[in-house]
Design a protein around this motif. Structure first.
Motif, PDB file in Angstrom:
ATOM      1  N   GLU A 185      33.546  43.625  49.516  1.00 27.50           N
ATOM      2  CA  GLU A 185      33.481  42.293  50.146  1.00 27.50           C
ATOM      3  C   GLU A 185      34.878  41.732  50.400  1.00 27.50           C
ATOM      4  O   GLU A 185      35.124  41.123  51.449  1.00 27.50           O
ATOM      5  N   GLN A 186      35.781  41.955  49.457  1.00 23.83           N
ATOM      6  CA  GLN A 186      37.150  41.470  49.673  1.00 23.83           C
ATOM      7  C   GLN A 186      37.798  42.185  50.856  1.00 23.83           C
ATOM      8  O   GLN A 186      38.544  41.580  51.618  1.00 23.83           O
TER       9      GLN A 186
ATOM     10  N   GLY B 116      47.359  39.057  51.361  1.00 20.78           N
ATOM     11  CA  GLY B 116      48.345  37.975  51.378  1.00 20.78           C
ATOM     12  C   GLY B 116      49.727  38.478  51.762  1.00 20.78           C
ATOM     13  O   GLY B 116      50.457  37.830  52.508  1.00 20.78           O
ATOM     14  N   MET B 117      50.083  39.658  51.277  1.00 16.66           N
ATOM     15  CA  MET B 117      51.402  40.223  51.604  1.00 16.66           C
ATOM     16  C   MET B 117      51.480  40.601  53.083  1.00 16.66           C
ATOM     17  O   MET B 117      52.510  40.415  53.728  1.00 16.66           O
TER      18      MET B 117
ATOM     19  N   THR C 198      36.114  40.597  54.062  1.00 12.34           N
ATOM     20  CA  THR C 198      36.503  39.235  54.431  1.00 12.34           C
ATOM     21  C   THR C 198      38.005  39.079  54.626  1.00 12.34           C
ATOM     22  O   THR C 198      38.451  38.555  55.645  1.00 12.34           O
ATOM     23  N   THR C 199      38.786  39.532  53.625  1.00 14.54           N
ATOM     24  CA  THR C 199      40.208  39.172  53.653  1.00 14.54           C
ATOM     25  C   THR C 199      41.067  40.180  54.415  1.00 14.54           C
ATOM     26  O   THR C 199      42.224  39.895  54.700  1.00 14.54           O
TER      27      THR C 199
ATOM     28  N   THR D 145      43.131  41.943  47.832  1.00 15.30           N
ATOM     29  CA  THR D 145      43.336  40.568  48.306  1.00 15.30           C
ATOM     30  C   THR D 145      44.816  40.184  48.227  1.00 15.30           C
ATOM     31  O   THR D 145      45.319  39.471  49.095  1.00 15.30           O
ATOM     32  N   THR D 146      45.505  40.655  47.186  1.00 17.15           N
ATOM     33  CA  THR D 146      46.948  40.429  47.113  1.00 17.15           C
ATOM     34  C   THR D 146      47.628  41.122  48.294  1.00 17.15           C
ATOM     35  O   THR D 146      48.528  40.568  48.933  1.00 17.15           O
TER      36      THR D 146
ATOM     37  N   GLU E 246      40.724  45.782  40.939  1.00 12.84           N
ATOM     38  CA  GLU E 246      40.683  46.276  42.316  1.00 12.84           C
ATOM     39  C   GLU E 246      40.422  45.174  43.341  1.00 12.84           C
ATOM     40  O   GLU E 246      40.834  45.290  44.497  1.00 12.84           O
ATOM     41  N   GLN E 247      39.718  44.113  42.915  1.00 14.14           N
ATOM     42  CA  GLN E 247      39.497  43.008  43.848  1.00 14.14           C
ATOM     43  C   GLN E 247      40.829  42.330  44.160  1.00 14.14           C
ATOM     44  O   GLN E 247      41.146  42.003  45.300  1.00 14.14           O
ATOM     45  N   ASN E 248      41.623  42.156  43.095  1.00  9.83           N
ATOM     46  CA  ASN E 248      42.936  41.548  43.261  1.00  9.83           C
ATOM     47  C   ASN E 248      43.876  42.462  44.039  1.00  9.83           C
ATOM     48  O   ASN E 248      44.734  42.007  44.791  1.00  9.83           O
TER      49      ASN E 248
END
Lengths: 343, 283
Positions: A101-102, A78-79, A105-106, A74-75, A69-71
């Motif tokens: 947190e992801q 990026g997309m 932040t992201t 965050t992915t 789930e973190q990925n």
């Protein structure tokens, strides 16, 4: 309310039911058809988050990240940076439960156009038990700057919300439920992110509900009418940004407010309402929802009863709230909050 | 090459002096990582990246994701020297209202591609970007991800490594600053990372290893990475933390510490004289 175009046979046993998440699935496919930049990411829950149809129609725009789930988010961030419009979906207990947190932040601080769909929120998830019954997601998401928080009341509204989310830029969280939920709204019911709507007018008490609790609030209002109590019902489908005007206007009229949600009252819709009333229109408040505890295994209807969230339960709570309030008012006009503010 | 190797070395030396000056003025921040990655960033901004400092959001640009945001001073200094903003702005690092936040914030400074600081999220974002390029058939653009060895402790890093490996992303190059230190001590004591090469290989990546202070080697490795079309590439860049300042080199205690004015003076002297190899000009 005729202007709201609610389902006509809403209060009948024959009322149509459908999981709220189904509307998300339909909306996502339609959003994909309208905009080639819409992509979907899932963490090994394609079927149950209702991303299946999208993955079949647009296999090249579907990303399976596995149980990560973190990925997932965050992915998606990026997309979004490459101008995609990503919808990232999992169970709410894991996203935003595990990856807060992801997201902070992201997606929020980084201000990326990511849409997070948290399915299986609330206790009506049922037998899977407390680990999978996400009750804290509204609180977790509404505290984040830049994030908008949307909680549709039925599958029809979920479809509209999904389409609007795809068309509007910015981080958003969509809260979805697993169980079949009565369909309250129709295609003609107005919906806009950021607005609350009065679904039933009344003068004695304001019932401010979100998600699956809108139906129970409407049902309870019908029962209260039998007892001579006129309840106004508001669907707060966007928790953030919070439609202060609609809530304040209703509280001004009725003087007493009840919040209803299938989640923690601490930090949830109840908190958003309490903050607004405290600042703009102080009024006695009854918060109905999960009271600082975890869920447990059981059938969805059993659990709704166990936690006092069915229409008869809430009708009873509202009656005693109003009784206490009326009593307090007549005896001590200056101390209306002494009993009404409990819980 | 657009520049000769000695021109690039001179640029790197200037950037190291910028870093010392920024940290001295700011009075807080990280020293070891930025100095250790200066040669890599110099190579990236002055030779490798397709970019236009006058148009930071140029649609055809390569994207450099900085995952370990705490080495922001090296990115800021290199960007300033490349022409993204004035060199004088470097002195605002970590000040109230500055575009140069303690950890990079994308929305504050054109040319930053992500907001970073919390470790382990950069490679996922780079992977998402490379996936988008693949979807759109943009084979000529490249995604670079500068990251630290310490942040390979993070599970999120390996989640991203798996996804990039699964999708055989050809346009993704990660560069790991293998400086062997993290805040609490040497990486192999805190949480052993070796065998780092085989870890990445087993996740489906092509691995290159270089000396992070050999600018030509950095350029060659990035070019070589472009020739690997079947899988993502990770360049393990073996670096000396604190490179260029003798008393900082190899010492993990400089990971998160800035030089005080005296130390900064000594550091600048060493950088001016290339660690005593040449006479200082104005000593």
């Amino acid at each position: 309310m005729s202007s709201m175009h609610l389902t006509p046979n809403l209060y009948k046993r024959s009322a149509e039911q459908e999981p709220i998440r189904n509307g998300f699935g339909r909306g996502l496919v339609e959003a994909g058809r309208r905009d080639g930049q819409v992509v979907a990411l899932c963490a090994d829950l394609t079927g149950s988050t209702r991303m299946k149809a999208f993955s079949q129609e647009f296999p090249d725009r579907y990303i399976e990240v596995g149980v990560a789930e973190q990925n997932l988010v965050t992915t998606a961030s990026g997309m979004a940076h490459m101008d995609k419009v990503p919808f990232a979906s999992s169970y709410a207990a894991f996203s935003p439960g595990r990856n807060w947190e992801q997201i902070r932040t992201t997606i929020c601080l980084n201000d990326q156009n990511v849409k997070i769909a948290g399915s299986h929120a609330g206790i009506s998830v049922g037998p899977d038990g407390a680990t999978h019954q996400m009750l804290e997601d509204i609180a977790l998401m509404r505290v984040l700057p830049n994030m908008r928080v949307i909680v549709p009341c039925d599958s029809v509204q979920a479809e509209k919300a999904t389409l609007e989310m795809a068309a509007e830029i910015g981080p958003m969280y969509l809260r979805l439920a697993r169980e079949k939920t009565p369909i309250v709204t129709s295609d003609d019911t107005p919906f806009e992110i950021g607005k609350s709507y009065v679904y039933r007018k009344g003068g004695d008490v304001s019932l401010v509900a979100t998600g699956s609790m809108v139906y129970h609030a409407l049902k309870s209002a019908a029962s209260l009418k039998q007892a001579g109590i006129s309840a106004e019902v508001i669907n707060c489908a966007t928790i953030k940004p919070f439609d202060r005007e609609t809530i304040v206007a209703s509280a001004q009229k009725t003087g007493r407010v009840v919040t209803l949600e299938e989640g923690q009252i601490n930090g949830g819709l109840a908190a958003a309402v309490a903050e607004t009333l405290g600042e703009s229109q102080p009024a006695p408040l009854l918060r109905i929802g999960i009271e600082d505890q975890f869920g447990e295994s059981g059938q969805p209807d059993e659990l709704m009863k166990r936690f006092g969230l069915t229409a008869p339960d809430i009708t009873q709570k509202i009656k005693s709230f109003l009784g206490a309030e009326t009593g307090a008012k007549s005896k001590n006009p200056g101390k209306t909050k002494s009993k009404g503010g409990h819980k | 090459m657009k520049h000769t190797e000695s021109e690039l070395q001179l640029l790197a030396n200037t950037i190291r002096k910028d870093i010392i000056n920024m940290l001295k003025t700011a009075g807080s921040g990280h020293s070891a990582g930025p100095l250790g990655m200066t040669d890599v960033f110099t190579a990236l901004y002055f030779e490798i990246l397709r970019h236009d400092p006058a148009t930071p959001d140029w649609e055809e640009r390569d994207v450099l994701v900085l995952s370990n945001g705490h080495i922001a001073p090296v990115r800021y200094a290199t960007m300033a020297r490349a022409g993204y903003f004035s060199v004088s702005e470097l002195q605002t690092l970590r000040r109230l209202g500055s575009n140069l936040q303690g950890h990079p914030e994308r929305t504050r400074l054109p040319g930053l591609e992500t907001t970073s600081g919390p470790l382990g999220s950069g490679l996922s974002q780079a992977t998402g970007m490379a996936l988008s390029l693949k979807m759109d058939g943009q084979q000529h653009r490249w995604i670079y991800c500068a990251m630290s060895d310490g942040e390979t402790d993070e599970g999120n890093t390996w989640e991203a490594a798996m996804l990039a490996g699964k999708n055989k992303l050809p346009n993704l190059t990660a560069i790991i600053d293998r400086n062997n230190i993290q805040i609490d001590g040497p990486t192999e004591e805190i949480m052993p990372l070796e065998d780092l090469r085989s870890k990445w290989e087993s996740f489906g990546w092509h691995v290159l290893e270089i000396d992070a202070h050999d600018i030509e080697a950095v350029i060659d490795a990035c070019n070589q990475a472009k020739a690997v079309v079947e899988r993502p590439v990770v360049i393990i860049a073996h670096s000396i933390p604190g490179k260029g300042v003798e008393f900082m080199e190899y010492d993990y205690q400089w990971h998160g510490t800035p030089p005080d004015p005296e130390q900064a003076k000594e550091a600048l002297h060493q950088l001016r004289t290339l660690e005593g190899e040449i006479e200082g000009e104005h000593e």
